[in-house]
Design a protein around this motif. Structure first.
Motif, PDB file in Angstrom:
ATOM      1  N   MET B   1       0.839  -1.189   0.000  1.00  0.00           N
ATOM      2  CA  MET B   1       0.000   0.000   0.000  1.00  0.00           C
ATOM      3  C   MET B   1       0.884   1.252   0.000  1.00  0.00           C
ATOM      4  N   ILE B   2       0.536   2.185  -0.883  1.00  0.00           N
ATOM      5  CA  ILE B   2       1.304   3.427  -0.982  1.00  0.00           C
ATOM      6  C   ILE B   2       0.745   4.438   0.024  1.00  0.00           C
ATOM      7  N   ILE B   3       1.608   5.026   0.822  1.00  0.00           N
ATOM      8  CA  ILE B   3       1.195   6.099   1.731  1.00  0.00           C
ATOM      9  C   ILE B   3       1.915   7.370   1.300  1.00  0.00           C
ATOM     10  N   GLU B   4       1.119   8.426   1.118  1.00  0.00           N
ATOM     11  CA  GLU B   4       1.684   9.675   0.637  1.00  0.00           C
ATOM     12  C   GLU B   4       1.482  10.746   1.701  1.00  0.00           C
ATOM     13  N   LEU B   5       2.536  11.491   2.013  1.00  0.00           N
ATOM     14  CA  LEU B   5       2.441  12.566   2.998  1.00  0.00           C
ATOM     15  C   LEU B   5       2.786  13.893   2.336  1.00  0.00           C
ATOM     16  N   ASP B   6       1.955  14.882   2.616  1.00  0.00           N
ATOM     17  CA  ASP B   6       2.165  16.216   2.049  1.00  0.00           C
ATOM     18  C   ASP B   6       2.942  17.052   3.055  1.00  0.00           C
ATOM     19  N   LEU B  36       1.642  -3.914   8.936  1.00  0.00           N
ATOM     20  CA  LEU B  36       2.210  -2.613   8.567  1.00  0.00           C
ATOM     21  C   LEU B  36       3.658  -2.591   9.062  1.00  0.00           C
ATOM     22  N   PRO B  37       4.518  -1.783   8.426  1.00  0.00           N
ATOM     23  CA  PRO B  37       5.920  -1.755   8.854  1.00  0.00           C
ATOM     24  C   PRO B  37       6.044  -1.254  10.293  1.00  0.00           C
ATOM     25  N   LEU B  42       9.094   2.513   8.884  1.00  0.00           N
ATOM     26  CA  LEU B  42       8.295   3.513   8.174  1.00  0.00           C
ATOM     27  C   LEU B  42       8.977   4.886   8.229  1.00  0.00           C
ATOM     28  N   ASP B  45      11.684   4.884   5.702  1.00  0.00           N
ATOM     29  CA  ASP B  45      11.203   5.020   4.327  1.00  0.00           C
ATOM     30  C   ASP B  45      10.781   6.450   4.005  1.00  0.00           C
ATOM     31  N   PHE B  46      10.194   7.128   4.974  1.00  0.00           N
ATOM     32  CA  PHE B  46       9.781   8.508   4.727  1.00  0.00           C
ATOM     33  C   PHE B  46      10.955   9.470   4.913  1.00  0.00           C
TER      34      PHE B  46
END
Lengths: 367, 163
Positions: B1-6, B36-37, B42, B45-46
């Motif tokens: 699953m792709i998680i996108e943060l602005d 989930l990681p 996580l 990754d971010f």
């Protein structure tokens, strides 16, 4: 011996020049010369101009160095000139990179390229919950060749002379130590440590942070998977090549093979083939797999979404220092593969640990 | 699953992380038992601070949506099919829905338009989770059926009908 080494350094010089010329092709479109640019600036003419200048500079330096190297090979019987030309070429690549980076960085700042860019970070949890596994099968050739070297050493040990060469110069061995299991085993031990480190780093790199493109997260995640799969395998192939080369050299030093310059040349050629293979895979994949075509995935999922402007964490465009980032290894900005986070104590350990271990073994044998 | 943060947005990053995961549970990309990681993975990754991810995960844990484990990472604890909502959810949730709807009404949105919008959003949650990337461990669901999410969704209409 000198002739063989010069051929080796000439080939190495050509290979490094080729790699240098191909580096702009491997970099991400949004990271030209280590400068983060938003997606809408990818087609900027200045970027193409910087690539041209960079290549022209490299070609000029390469022509001069090649001339020096060939002249040296024909006149002076010195390998140091060969070594020097290779080192100078590496320096020239870095200098040309920094030159291009400075121009792009300046344009980015004065023309406010990143002003108003929509900055995002993305992660794919699937890369963590279903990570790429270490390709153990591909590590088998390298490990078998290393074990074969060790077995060969044990078999040949009784026949070896009472003094063992511990240092080799161009004109043959020039430093000796009394024969003991340690003096014979030490170089193979160093090789084993290096092998273990390469395997460890490949294993670590499979879990390193992927540099996903916020404008195409799905595509870049798929590319990342193929990239780490390819790169881990090709690095293990390189390791096998280096071990095969070393096995040939040991076979000669332990008098299994007759003394002949061809053995050394064959060993070097095998090394070169291994390095060239890594280069070919790197160019075909691009950094992070950015050049790999992924069918069936929409190419632009979020047009306009830019990556975070993280230039301030990159010293000289090459050294990543970010204390707030828990990453140990991060994708390189210049070239293909990973570098360490100097802001993380573990990152410094990954870099310095191996050097300390190898130095330790060398010092142990010397005394 | 792709998680996108602005990163440039006004919403805090931990809040965005929490919101994206709640949405993924609602639309079926994450189901009960999905992995989930870990916080550290996580954050790596971010490229963001470990504590930021921790804060987002902790919000989800407090709401009973996530079970945290130091070693194995995080596991989704419930989804739309895991049975009726916890009894203390509705009062708090209704208050927040009320504020959200008030924002639309105060700006002149028509009640029917707002209702249509709510229906569309709920329908999108119910659509088959084609986005799923097969990270689910295939937890078995017992009890309530899919209509549960519709049931929890209906109170959204109540404060809207009044004005």
């Amino acid at each position: 011996m000198t002739g063989v080494l010069l051929v080796y350094y000439l080939l190495l010089l050509l290979l490094i020049t080729g790699a240098g010329l191909l580096l702009p092709r491997m970099q991400r479109a949004t990271l030209p010369f280590g400068v983060r640019i938003p997606p809408d600036r990818v087609g900027e003419p200045l970027v193409a101009a910087c690539v041209r200048t960079y290549r022209r500079r490299l070609l000029t330096v390469a022509a001069v160095l090649l001339g020096i190297a060939v002249t040296a090979a024909l006149t002076v019987d010195s390998v140091w000139l060969g070594v020097a030309t290779v080192l100078l070429m590496v320096l020239a690549i870095f200098a040309a990179f920094l030159g291009a980076r400075r121009i792009l960085k300046q344009a980015k700042e004065t023309e406010h390229w990143y002003a108003g860019a929509d900055q995002h970070v993305v992660a794919d949890t699937g890369l963590r919950t279903q990570p790429e596994r270490f390709p153990w099968l591909w590590a088998v050739p390298a490990v078998v060749l290393l074990l074969a070297t060790a077995v060969l050493g044990i078999i040949r040990y009784p026949e070896l002379p009472s003094m063992i060469a511990t240092h080799h110069s161009l004109h043959g061995p020039d430093r000796f130590a009394p024969k003991s299991p340690l003096t014979v085993a030490a170089p193979v031990l160093v090789q084993a440590v290096v092998d273990a480190l390469v395997i460890g780093i490949v294993a670590l790199s499979l879990h390193a942070r992927p540099d996903l493109d916020p404008s195409a997260p799905r595509r870049s995640s798929a590319q990342h998977r193929i990239f780490v799969r390819r790169l881990s395998r090709v690095l293990l192939v390189l390791l096998a090549c280096l071990n095969l080369g070393m096995l040939l050299i040991w076979s000669q030093l332990w008098s299994v093979l007759p003394p002949s310059p061809w053995v050394l040349l064959a060993a070097f050629l095998i090394d070169i083939v291994g390095i060239a293979t890594v280069l070919v895979v790197s160019v075909r994949s691009g950094q992070g797999g950015s050049r790999i075509a992924v069918p069936g995935v929409e190419s632009a999922e979020h047009p306009g979404a830019a990556a975070r402007d993280d230039d301030r964490y990159w010293r000289a465009g090459m050294f990543y220092v970010n204390r707030d980032d828990p990453s140990i290894m991060v994708p390189k900005r210049f070239g293909v593969g990973w570098t360490v986070n100097f802001g993380n104590p573990w990152g410094v350990l990954v870099l310095l640990g191996p050097l300390v271990i190898i130095l330790g073994i060398v010092l142990l044998v010397r005394h | 699953m792709i998680i996108e943060l602005d990163l440039g947005g006004e919403v805090p990053i931990y809040q965005q992380l929490r919101d994206r995961i709640v949405e993924a549970i609602a639309d079926g990309r994450l189901t009960e038992g999905s992995q989930l990681p870990s916080t550290r993975q996580l954050a790596t990754d971010f490229g963001i601070n470990f504590h930021t991810v921790n804060k987002g995960y902790d919000l989800l844990r407090q709401q009973g949506l996530l079970r945290l484990n130091r070693k194995t990472g995080a596991v989704v604890q419930r989804d739309a099919r895991s049975g009726p909502p916890p009894p203390d959810l509705l009062p708090d949730w209704t208050a927040r829905a009320r504020t959200l709807l008030a924002e639309a009404v105060a700006q002149g949105c028509q009640g029917t338009d707002v209702l249509d919008l709510c229906r569309d959003i709920l329908a999108a949650f119910q659509a088959a989770p084609g986005d799923s990337d097969a990270t689910h461990t295939g937890a078995t669901h017992t009890g309530a059926t899919r209509t549960d999410s519709e049931a929890t969704g209906t109170p959204a209409a109540d404060p809207e009908d009044k004005p």
